[in-house]
Design a protein around this motif. Sequence first.
Motif, PDB file in Angstrom:
ATOM      1  N   ASP A   8       0.803  -1.072  -0.002  1.00 30.54           N
ATOM      2  CA  ASP A   8      -0.066  -0.164  -0.131  1.00 30.54           C
ATOM      3  C   ASP A   8       0.751   1.272  -0.025  1.00 30.54           C
ATOM      4  OD1 ASP A   8      -1.593   2.302   1.473  1.00 30.54           O
ATOM      5  OD2 ASP A   8      -3.427   0.452   0.872  1.00 30.54           O
ATOM      6  N   THR A   9       0.631   2.188  -0.909  1.00 28.28           N
ATOM      7  CA  THR A   9       1.394   3.498  -0.630  1.00 28.28           C
ATOM      8  C   THR A   9       1.318   4.249   0.250  1.00 28.28           C
ATOM      9  OG1 THR A   9       0.928   3.734  -3.165  1.00 28.28           O
ATOM     10  CG2 THR A   9       1.705   5.477  -2.123  1.00 28.28           C
ATOM     11  N   GLY A  10       0.432   4.072   1.292  1.00 30.99           N
ATOM     12  CA  GLY A  10       0.088   5.046   2.430  1.00 30.99           C
ATOM     13  C   GLY A  10      -0.618   6.187   2.332  1.00 30.99           C
ATOM     14  N   LEU A  11      -0.601   7.052   3.057  1.00 25.62           N
ATOM     15  CA  LEU A  11      -1.370   8.182   3.175  1.00 25.62           C
ATOM     16  C   LEU A  11      -0.644   9.392   2.881  1.00 25.62           C
ATOM     17  CD1 LEU A  11      -3.730   7.606   5.987  1.00 25.62           C
ATOM     18  CD2 LEU A  11      -4.149   7.098   3.717  1.00 25.62           C
ATOM     19  N   VAL A  12       0.654   9.605   2.687  1.00 27.63           N
ATOM     20  CA  VAL A  12       1.654  10.575   2.592  1.00 27.63           C
ATOM     21  C   VAL A  12       2.385  10.614   1.295  1.00 27.63           C
ATOM     22  CG1 VAL A  12       3.489  11.857   3.751  1.00 27.63           C
ATOM     23  CG2 VAL A  12       1.610  11.069   5.149  1.00 27.63           C
ATOM     24  N   ARG A  13       3.109   9.442   1.108  1.00 29.74           N
ATOM     25  CA  ARG A  13       4.272   9.352  -0.011  1.00 29.74           C
ATOM     26  C   ARG A  13       3.319   9.326  -1.528  1.00 29.74           C
ATOM     27  NH1 ARG A  13       9.571   8.061   1.617  1.00 29.74           N
ATOM     28  NH2 ARG A  13       9.571   8.078   3.834  1.00 29.74           N
ATOM     29  N   PRO A  14       3.766  10.096  -2.473  1.00 29.57           N
ATOM     30  CA  PRO A  14       3.272  10.134  -3.642  1.00 29.57           C
ATOM     31  C   PRO A  14       3.253   8.797  -4.621  1.00 29.57           C
ATOM     32  CG  PRO A  14       5.272  11.310  -3.753  1.00 29.57           C
ATOM     33  CD  PRO A  14       5.290  10.865  -2.247  1.00 29.57           C
ATOM     34  N   ASP A 189       9.337  -0.817   7.021  1.00 32.84           N
ATOM     35  CA  ASP A 189       9.038  -0.176   8.104  1.00 32.84           C
ATOM     36  C   ASP A 189       7.919   0.846   8.018  1.00 32.84           C
ATOM     37  OD1 ASP A 189      10.042   1.898   6.252  1.00 32.84           O
ATOM     38  OD2 ASP A 189      11.452   2.716   7.525  1.00 32.84           O
ATOM     39  N   GLY A 190       7.173   0.830   7.002  1.00 31.88           N
ATOM     40  CA  GLY A 190       5.910   1.600   6.809  1.00 31.88           C
ATOM     41  C   GLY A 190       5.013   0.929   7.645  1.00 31.88           C
ATOM     42  N   LEU A 191       4.985  -0.280   8.317  1.00 32.97           N
ATOM     43  CA  LEU A 191       4.433  -1.034   9.134  1.00 32.97           C
ATOM     44  C   LEU A 191       5.005  -0.730  10.458  1.00 32.97           C
ATOM     45  CD1 LEU A 191       1.963  -2.997   9.980  1.00 32.97           C
ATOM     46  CD2 LEU A 191       3.635  -4.852   9.708  1.00 32.97           C
ATOM     47  N   THR A 192       6.296  -1.152  10.622  1.00 35.65           N
ATOM     48  CA  THR A 192       6.711  -1.311  12.088  1.00 35.65           C
ATOM     49  C   THR A 192       6.889   0.140  12.635  1.00 35.65           C
ATOM     50  OG1 THR A 192       9.164  -1.337  10.846  1.00 35.65           O
ATOM     51  CG2 THR A 192       7.962  -3.305  11.827  1.00 35.65           C
ATOM     52  N   ASN A 193       6.931   1.239  11.994  1.00 33.44           N
ATOM     53  CA  ASN A 193       7.021   2.612  12.550  1.00 33.44           C
ATOM     54  C   ASN A 193       5.548   3.163  12.747  1.00 33.44           C
ATOM     55  OD1 ASN A 193      10.022   3.006  12.031  1.00 33.44           O
ATOM     56  ND2 ASN A 193       9.448   4.072  10.106  1.00 33.44           N
ATOM     57  N   GLU A 216      -5.613  -6.409   8.132  1.00 36.58           N
ATOM     58  CA  GLU A 216      -5.750  -5.616   9.361  1.00 36.58           C
ATOM     59  C   GLU A 216      -4.746  -4.819   9.670  1.00 36.58           C
ATOM     60  OE1 GLU A 216      -7.554  -4.337  13.011  1.00 36.58           O
ATOM     61  OE2 GLU A 216      -8.244  -4.969  10.950  1.00 36.58           O
ATOM     62  N   LEU A 217      -3.487  -5.475   9.296  1.00 34.03           N
ATOM     63  CA  LEU A 217      -2.237  -4.849   9.919  1.00 34.03           C
ATOM     64  C   LEU A 217      -2.047  -3.711   8.953  1.00 34.03           C
ATOM     65  CD1 LEU A 217       0.443  -7.916  10.001  1.00 34.03           C
ATOM     66  CD2 LEU A 217      -0.408  -6.290  11.802  1.00 34.03           C
ATOM     67  N   VAL A 218      -2.458  -3.604   7.569  1.00 28.61           N
ATOM     68  CA  VAL A 218      -2.262  -2.397   6.863  1.00 28.61           C
ATOM     69  C   VAL A 218      -3.314  -1.356   7.486  1.00 28.61           C
ATOM     70  CG1 VAL A 218      -2.930  -1.453   4.417  1.00 28.61           C
ATOM     71  CG2 VAL A 218      -1.525  -3.357   4.787  1.00 28.61           C
ATOM     72  N   ARG A 219      -4.545  -2.034   7.633  1.00 32.71           N
ATOM     73  CA  ARG A 219      -5.491  -0.847   8.327  1.00 32.71           C
ATOM     74  C   ARG A 219      -4.882  -0.171   9.311  1.00 32.71           C
ATOM     75  NH1 ARG A 219      -9.018  -0.005  12.135  1.00 32.71           N
ATOM     76  NH2 ARG A 219      -8.519  -1.899  12.909  1.00 32.71           N
ATOM     77  N   LEU A 220      -4.366  -0.944  10.417  1.00 37.71           N
ATOM     78  CA  LEU A 220      -3.906  -0.283  11.537  1.00 37.71           C
ATOM     79  C   LEU A 220      -2.735   0.852  11.199  1.00 37.71           C
ATOM     80  CD1 LEU A 220      -3.504  -3.385  13.918  1.00 37.71           C
ATOM     81  CD2 LEU A 220      -5.170  -1.452  14.062  1.00 37.71           C
ATOM     82  N   ALA A 221      -1.729   0.423  10.234  1.00 35.93           N
ATOM     83  CA  ALA A 221      -0.760   1.341   9.661  1.00 35.93           C
ATOM     84  C   ALA A 221      -1.447   2.704   9.320  1.00 35.93           C
ATOM     85  CB  ALA A 221       0.061   0.962   8.823  1.00 35.93           C
ATOM     86  N   LEU A 222      -2.554   2.515   8.434  1.00 33.99           N
ATOM     87  CA  LEU A 222      -3.101   3.728   7.959  1.00 33.99           C
ATOM     88  C   LEU A 222      -3.769   4.355   9.148  1.00 33.99           C
ATOM     89  CD1 LEU A 222      -4.665   2.059   4.767  1.00 33.99           C
ATOM     90  CD2 LEU A 222      -2.347   3.600   4.915  1.00 33.99           C
ATOM     91  N   GLY A 225      -1.660   6.803  10.824  1.00 38.47           N
ATOM     92  CA  GLY A 225      -0.993   8.025   9.896  1.00 38.47           C
ATOM     93  C   GLY A 225      -0.558   7.509   8.659  1.00 38.47           C
ATOM     94  N   GLY A 226      -0.092   6.241   8.245  1.00 32.44           N
ATOM     95  CA  GLY A 226       0.228   5.853   7.086  1.00 32.44           C
ATOM     96  C   GLY A 226       1.282   6.668   6.488  1.00 32.44           C
ATOM     97  N   SER A 227       2.419   7.070   7.343  1.00 31.94           N
ATOM     98  CA  SER A 227       3.219   8.150   6.774  1.00 31.94           C
ATOM     99  C   SER A 227       4.491   7.451   5.705  1.00 31.94           C
ATOM    100  CB  SER A 227       3.946   8.575   7.951  1.00 31.94           C
ATOM    101  OG  SER A 227       4.839   7.638   8.440  1.00 31.94           O
ATOM    102  N   ASP A 228       4.478   6.108   5.364  1.00 34.52           N
ATOM    103  CA  ASP A 228       5.103   5.612   4.457  1.00 34.52           C
ATOM    104  C   ASP A 228       4.521   4.510   3.534  1.00 34.52           C
ATOM    105  OD1 ASP A 228       7.623   4.892   3.103  1.00 34.52           O
ATOM    106  OD2 ASP A 228       8.764   4.362   5.325  1.00 34.52           O
ATOM    107  N   ASN A 229       5.189   3.957   2.529  1.00 35.77           N
ATOM    108  CA  ASN A 229       4.672   2.905   1.896  1.00 35.77           C
ATOM    109  C   ASN A 229       4.759   1.547   3.007  1.00 35.77           C
ATOM    110  OD1 ASN A 229       7.008   3.694  -0.660  1.00 35.77           O
ATOM    111  ND2 ASN A 229       4.980   4.446  -0.329  1.00 35.77           N
TER     112      ASN A 229
END
Length: 237
Positions: A8-14, A189-193, A216-222, A225-229
């Motif tokens: 997942d690209t996350g919520l911040v990175r283009p 580290d987009g998950l572990t951060n 579920e892990l991706v949902r939690l990361a997002l 804040g989802g600051s990274d991929n």
Amino acid sequence: MRWSAVTDTGLVRPNNEDNHRVNEALGLFAVADGMGGHQAGEVASRLALTVLEEQFQELVQQGEETGNALLYAVEAANRQVFEESCRSNRCNGMGTTLSACLIAEEGLILAHVGDSRVYLVRAGEIFQLTEDHSVVQELLNEGRITAEEVPGHPYRNVLSRALGTGEQLEIDLLRVPLQAGDRVLLCTDGLTNMVSDAAIQAVVAGYGDPDQAVRELVRLALEQGGSDNITLILVVL
């Protein structure tokens, strides 16, 4: 063996500079988190995984011992990424993390460079099999900072070792016995951060279906804040 993978690209990175590779026939699972401007990180991570898979398969077919084959394949990936970074101005200085697992009858063989991680969840407990190759981890090992200072440290994302940044590379190679019911998680580290080890353990141990667990892990990361991929592979034995 069952597995599931997601990115997942996350919520911040283009753009998404993570890549992952699964070759179930070989028992090969890998994640890579690229770095470099002008999307060179995406080039680095994709190239590293392509070379890794091709070289590993070729070496195994030639009769090379699997652990050595994995190590030599990572070394080949390093050379290819470094050479490409030297050839192209657009890719100059690019690099990538790489965490690759071979899951076979003899257990888990793991090759690791950078700060992507591999965890083992067994009988409700979580074990981090890799050590981050980062400036902050070195400071922590030397006792110059505390674990509580790590999340907010200004050098948290600075790597001390990455694939493709030089001709020579030190690679961590580990061998871990496995048991029925073990769960192996590879992640960037987009998950572990974003998500604590305790929360990762609860999801990985609590969901019987690996597809549900990775979602579920991706949902939690997002949610955090989802600051990274975010990229992960979960293998259930």
